[in-house]
Design a protein around this motif. Structure first.
Motif, PDB file in Angstrom:
ATOM      1  N   LEU A 175       4.516  -3.476  -4.733  1.00  0.00           N
ATOM      2  CA  LEU A 175       4.196  -4.449  -5.784  1.00  0.00           C
ATOM      3  C   LEU A 175       2.732  -4.879  -5.729  1.00  0.00           C
ATOM      4  O   LEU A 175       2.140  -5.211  -6.748  1.00  0.00           O
ATOM      5  CB  LEU A 175       5.111  -5.677  -5.674  1.00  0.00           C
ATOM      6  N   GLU A 176       2.150  -4.858  -4.536  1.00  0.00           N
ATOM      7  CA  GLU A 176       0.753  -5.279  -4.353  1.00  0.00           C
ATOM      8  C   GLU A 176      -0.229  -4.291  -4.978  1.00  0.00           C
ATOM      9  O   GLU A 176      -1.215  -4.686  -5.590  1.00  0.00           O
ATOM     10  CB  GLU A 176       0.470  -5.406  -2.853  1.00  0.00           C
ATOM     11  N   HIS A 177       0.036  -2.987  -4.808  1.00  0.00           N
ATOM     12  CA  HIS A 177      -0.911  -1.991  -5.302  1.00  0.00           C
ATOM     13  C   HIS A 177      -0.185  -0.729  -5.737  1.00  0.00           C
ATOM     14  O   HIS A 177       0.641  -0.195  -4.994  1.00  0.00           O
ATOM     15  CB  HIS A 177      -1.947  -1.652  -4.228  1.00  0.00           C
ATOM     16  N   TYR A 178      -0.519  -0.245  -6.926  1.00  0.00           N
ATOM     17  CA  TYR A 178       0.187   0.893  -7.529  1.00  0.00           C
ATOM     18  C   TYR A 178       0.135   2.166  -6.690  1.00  0.00           C
ATOM     19  O   TYR A 178       1.015   3.008  -6.772  1.00  0.00           O
ATOM     20  CB  TYR A 178      -0.335   1.173  -8.944  1.00  0.00           C
ATOM     21  N   THR A 179      -0.892   2.328  -5.872  1.00  0.00           N
ATOM     22  CA  THR A 179      -1.002   3.580  -5.115  1.00  0.00           C
ATOM     23  C   THR A 179       0.098   3.722  -4.060  1.00  0.00           C
ATOM     24  O   THR A 179       0.304   4.816  -3.547  1.00  0.00           O
ATOM     25  CB  THR A 179      -2.370   3.725  -4.420  1.00  0.00           C
ATOM     26  N   PHE A 180       0.782   2.635  -3.742  1.00  0.00           N
ATOM     27  CA  PHE A 180       1.844   2.725  -2.745  1.00  0.00           C
ATOM     28  C   PHE A 180       3.149   3.275  -3.315  1.00  0.00           C
ATOM     29  O   PHE A 180       4.067   3.566  -2.564  1.00  0.00           O
ATOM     30  CB  PHE A 180       2.094   1.359  -2.087  1.00  0.00           C
ATOM     31  N   LEU A 181       3.252   3.427  -4.631  1.00  0.00           N
ATOM     32  CA  LEU A 181       4.447   4.018  -5.220  1.00  0.00           C
ATOM     33  C   LEU A 181       4.314   5.534  -5.187  1.00  0.00           C
ATOM     34  O   LEU A 181       3.322   6.091  -5.677  1.00  0.00           O
ATOM     35  CB  LEU A 181       4.644   3.549  -6.665  1.00  0.00           C
ATOM     36  N   SER A 182       5.277   6.199  -4.599  1.00  0.00           N
ATOM     37  CA  SER A 182       5.287   7.655  -4.590  1.00  0.00           C
ATOM     38  C   SER A 182       5.426   8.131  -6.030  1.00  0.00           C
ATOM     39  O   SER A 182       6.285   7.660  -6.756  1.00  0.00           O
ATOM     40  CB  SER A 182       6.461   8.142  -3.746  1.00  0.00           C
ATOM     41  N   ARG A 183       4.566   9.049  -6.441  1.00  0.00           N
ATOM     42  CA  ARG A 183       4.533   9.428  -7.855  1.00  0.00           C
ATOM     43  C   ARG A 183       4.787  10.914  -8.037  1.00  0.00           C
ATOM     44  O   ARG A 183       4.457  11.692  -7.160  1.00  0.00           O
ATOM     45  CB  ARG A 183       3.157   9.101  -8.455  1.00  0.00           C
ATOM     46  N   PRO A 184       5.332  11.241  -9.201  1.00  0.00           N
ATOM     47  CA  PRO A 184       5.899  10.353 -10.209  1.00  0.00           C
ATOM     48  C   PRO A 184       7.320   9.921  -9.823  1.00  0.00           C
ATOM     49  O   PRO A 184       7.943  10.532  -8.956  1.00  0.00           O
ATOM     50  CB  PRO A 184       5.943  11.233 -11.468  1.00  0.00           C
ATOM     51  N   VAL A 185       7.780   8.870 -10.485  1.00  0.00           N
ATOM     52  CA  VAL A 185       9.174   8.462 -10.365  1.00  0.00           C
ATOM     53  C   VAL A 185       9.777   8.639 -11.750  1.00  0.00           C
ATOM     54  O   VAL A 185       9.255   8.106 -12.726  1.00  0.00           O
ATOM     55  CB  VAL A 185       9.318   6.991  -9.908  1.00  0.00           C
ATOM     56  N   VAL A 186      10.839   9.418 -11.825  1.00  0.00           N
ATOM     57  CA  VAL A 186      11.512   9.658 -13.093  1.00  0.00           C
ATOM     58  C   VAL A 186      12.932   9.116 -12.995  1.00  0.00           C
ATOM     59  O   VAL A 186      13.640   9.408 -12.020  1.00  0.00           O
ATOM     60  CB  VAL A 186      11.541  11.159 -13.456  1.00  0.00           C
ATOM     61  N   ILE A 187      13.300   8.335 -13.984  1.00  0.00           N
ATOM     62  CA  ILE A 187      14.660   7.805 -14.055  1.00  0.00           C
ATOM     63  C   ILE A 187      15.325   8.389 -15.295  1.00  0.00           C
ATOM     64  O   ILE A 187      14.814   8.233 -16.401  1.00  0.00           O
ATOM     65  CB  ILE A 187      14.663   6.264 -14.103  1.00  0.00           C
ATOM     66  N   LEU A 188      16.435   9.068 -15.056  1.00  0.00           N
ATOM     67  CA  LEU A 188      17.256   9.602 -16.146  1.00  0.00           C
ATOM     68  C   LEU A 188      18.605   8.902 -16.047  1.00  0.00           C
ATOM     69  O   LEU A 188      19.433   9.274 -15.208  1.00  0.00           O
ATOM     70  CB  LEU A 188      17.443  11.114 -16.014  1.00  0.00           C
ATOM     71  N   GLU A 189      18.775   7.885 -16.854  1.00  0.00           N
ATOM     72  CA  GLU A 189      19.992   7.062 -16.829  1.00  0.00           C
ATOM     73  C   GLU A 189      20.180   6.488 -15.427  1.00  0.00           C
ATOM     74  O   GLU A 189      19.457   5.619 -15.035  1.00  0.00           O
ATOM     75  CB  GLU A 189      21.209   7.843 -17.312  1.00  0.00           C
ATOM     76  N   ASN A 190      21.123   7.021 -14.648  1.00  0.00           N
ATOM     77  CA  ASN A 190      21.375   6.497 -13.302  1.00  0.00           C
ATOM     78  C   ASN A 190      21.006   7.475 -12.201  1.00  0.00           C
ATOM     79  O   ASN A 190      21.547   7.414 -11.093  1.00  0.00           O
ATOM     80  CB  ASN A 190      22.844   6.077 -13.176  1.00  0.00           C
ATOM     81  N   GLU A 191      20.072   8.362 -12.506  1.00  0.00           N
ATOM     82  CA  GLU A 191      19.594   9.333 -11.535  1.00  0.00           C
ATOM     83  C   GLU A 191      18.090   9.144 -11.374  1.00  0.00           C
ATOM     84  O   GLU A 191      17.380   8.919 -12.352  1.00  0.00           O
ATOM     85  CB  GLU A 191      19.908  10.744 -12.025  1.00  0.00           C
ATOM     86  N   ILE A 192      17.615   9.217 -10.122  1.00  0.00           N
ATOM     87  CA  ILE A 192      16.188   9.001  -9.867  1.00  0.00           C
ATOM     88  C   ILE A 192      15.600  10.211  -9.145  1.00  0.00           C
ATOM     89  O   ILE A 192      16.259  10.823  -8.302  1.00  0.00           O
ATOM     90  CB  ILE A 192      15.963   7.699  -9.062  1.00  0.00           C
ATOM     91  N   PHE A 193      14.379  10.546  -9.530  1.00  0.00           N
ATOM     92  CA  PHE A 193      13.620  11.638  -8.919  1.00  0.00           C
ATOM     93  C   PHE A 193      12.305  11.026  -8.458  1.00  0.00           C
ATOM     94  O   PHE A 193      11.551  10.483  -9.268  1.00  0.00           O
ATOM     95  CB  PHE A 193      13.371  12.751  -9.931  1.00  0.00           C
ATOM     96  N   ILE A 194      12.029  11.125  -7.153  1.00  0.00           N
ATOM     97  CA  ILE A 194      10.869  10.453  -6.571  1.00  0.00           C
ATOM     98  C   ILE A 194       9.916  11.457  -5.959  1.00  0.00           C
ATOM     99  O   ILE A 194      10.309  12.256  -5.107  1.00  0.00           O
ATOM    100  CB  ILE A 194      11.306   9.456  -5.475  1.00  0.00           C
ATOM    101  N   GLY A 195       8.655  11.393  -6.371  1.00  0.00           N
ATOM    102  CA  GLY A 195       7.616  12.192  -5.736  1.00  0.00           C
ATOM    103  C   GLY A 195       7.406  13.559  -6.350  1.00  0.00           C
ATOM    104  O   GLY A 195       8.041  13.933  -7.329  1.00  0.00           O
ATOM    105  N   ASN A 196       6.467  14.283  -5.743  1.00  0.00           N
ATOM    106  CA  ASN A 196       6.019  15.542  -6.333  1.00  0.00           C
ATOM    107  C   ASN A 196       6.360  16.764  -5.495  1.00  0.00           C
ATOM    108  O   ASN A 196       5.755  17.809  -5.659  1.00  0.00           O
ATOM    109  CB  ASN A 196       4.515  15.480  -6.591  1.00  0.00           C
ATOM    110  N   SER A 197       7.346  16.635  -4.607  1.00  0.00           N
ATOM    111  CA  SER A 197       7.723  17.812  -3.811  1.00  0.00           C
ATOM    112  C   SER A 197       8.324  18.873  -4.737  1.00  0.00           C
ATOM    113  O   SER A 197       8.960  18.552  -5.748  1.00  0.00           O
ATOM    114  CB  SER A 197       8.731  17.439  -2.719  1.00  0.00           C
TER     115      SER A 197
END
Length: 118
Positions: free
Chosen positions: A82-104
Motif C-alpha cells: 500500500l505504501e509504494h506501487y513497486t512492491f506489488l508483483s506485476r501484473p496481477v490479473v483477476i478473472l472473476e474469482n481467479e487470480i494470476f500474479i506476476g510475470n513467470s
C-alpha cells in the motif's frame, strides 16, 4: 471482475498485455497513476491467500530498505504494498474469482489458457 493491475512504464507488463487475446475484455488499472486501495488489496489477498504472494521481492526498494535482511509479517507485506506501487508483483490479473500474479512463464501461460477458454 475482470481486471489487470499493471505498470504502464514496465516493458514486461506491456509485452504480457500484447500477448493476451484481443477479446480479453479486461479493465486496465495502472498502479502508478491510480494506486490500489485497501479494499482492492484485501480482495487480492482473499483470492491469493497471502500478502506475501502479492509482494515483489524484485522491487528496488526491497533491497534499498534492507527488507531482505528482516523477517516480514503478512501485515508488513500489506503495508509495503500500500505504501509504494513497486512492491506489488506485476501484473496481477483477476478473472472473476481467479487470480494470476506476476510475470513467470507458467503463470502467463495459465492466464492465456484461461482467457482463450472463455
Amino acid at each position: 471482475m475482470r481486471k489487470i493491475y499493471y505498470l504502464a512504464s514496465c516493458d514486461t507488463c506491456r509485452k504480457i498485455i500484447k500477448s493476451l487475446p484481443s477479446n480479453a475484455n479486461l479493465e486496465f488499472h495502472d498502479i502508478r497513476q491510480n494506486p490500489i486501495t485497501v479494499e482492492e488489496l484485501e480482495f487480492m489477498h482473499q483470492l491469493s491467500g497471502s500478502y506475501e504472494a502479492l509482494f515483489s521481492k524484485k522491487a528496488q526498494l526491497y533491497k534499498e530498505k534492507g527488507l531482505k535482511n528482516i523477517t516480514l509479517t503478512e501485515e508488513d507485506y500489506k503495508n509495503y504494498i500500500l505504501e509504494h506501487y513497486t512492491f506489488l508483483s506485476r501484473p496481477v490479473v483477476i478473472l472473476e474469482n481467479e487470480i494470476f500474479i506476476g510475470n513467470s512463464q507458467p503463470n502467463i501461460l495459465k492466464l492465456q489458457k484461461a482467457l482463450s477458454n472463455e
